[in-house]
Write a protein that holds these residues in place. Sequence first.
Motif, PDB file in Angstrom:
ATOM      1  N   VAL A 109       0.963  -1.259   0.094  1.00 19.69           N
ATOM      2  CA  VAL A 109      -0.446  -0.092   0.310  1.00 19.69           C
ATOM      3  C   VAL A 109       1.643   1.229  -0.217  1.00 19.69           C
ATOM      4  N   PRO A 110       0.659   2.261  -0.603  1.00 15.85           N
ATOM      5  CA  PRO A 110       1.232   3.155  -1.061  1.00 15.85           C
ATOM      6  C   PRO A 110       1.144   4.019   0.426  1.00 15.85           C
ATOM      7  N   LEU A 111       2.202   4.748   0.595  1.00 16.90           N
ATOM      8  CA  LEU A 111       2.165   6.077   1.827  1.00 16.90           C
ATOM      9  C   LEU A 111       2.612   6.904   1.826  1.00 16.90           C
ATOM     10  N   ASP A 112       2.162   7.748   2.332  1.00 20.14           N
ATOM     11  CA  ASP A 112       2.582   9.286   2.141  1.00 20.14           C
ATOM     12  C   ASP A 112       3.494   9.715   4.172  1.00 20.14           C
ATOM     13  N   ASP A 113       4.026  10.697   4.210  1.00 14.75           N
ATOM     14  CA  ASP A 113       4.592  10.984   5.414  1.00 14.75           C
ATOM     15  C   ASP A 113       3.236  11.729   5.789  1.00 14.75           C
ATOM     16  N   GLU A 114       2.383  12.356   6.235  1.00 13.08           N
ATOM     17  CA  GLU A 114       1.448  12.395   5.657  1.00 13.08           C
ATOM     18  C   GLU A 114       0.217  11.134   7.146  1.00 13.08           C
TER      19      GLU A 114
END
Length: 94
Positions: free
Chosen positions: A7-12
């Motif tokens: 699953v792509p994750l971002d800093d937020e």
Amino acid sequence: MANEYQVPLDDEDFNSSDAQLINNILSIYPIKMINNSKVISIKDKIFILSKKDADAMSPQQMDTLQELADIQELENPVHISIDNEDKKGRLLVD
């Protein structure tokens, strides 16, 4: 790997609790150990063993892990290693 997705994750997607959890894990387990370990989840048990031992596990040893997963008194994580000194490949449970 079956039933596993990236699953792509971002800093937020991460917060200070996540950072604290990662720091706690890194303080308990050295990076070398983390990189050389495999985690096997069976039922509600988490078994941790070296990649070398995981690759060498026989079907009989995997059956033994299935049986160990039924022992309620066994607390997570369960560290497993293979004792090869006697050439019988006994599982050592810590």
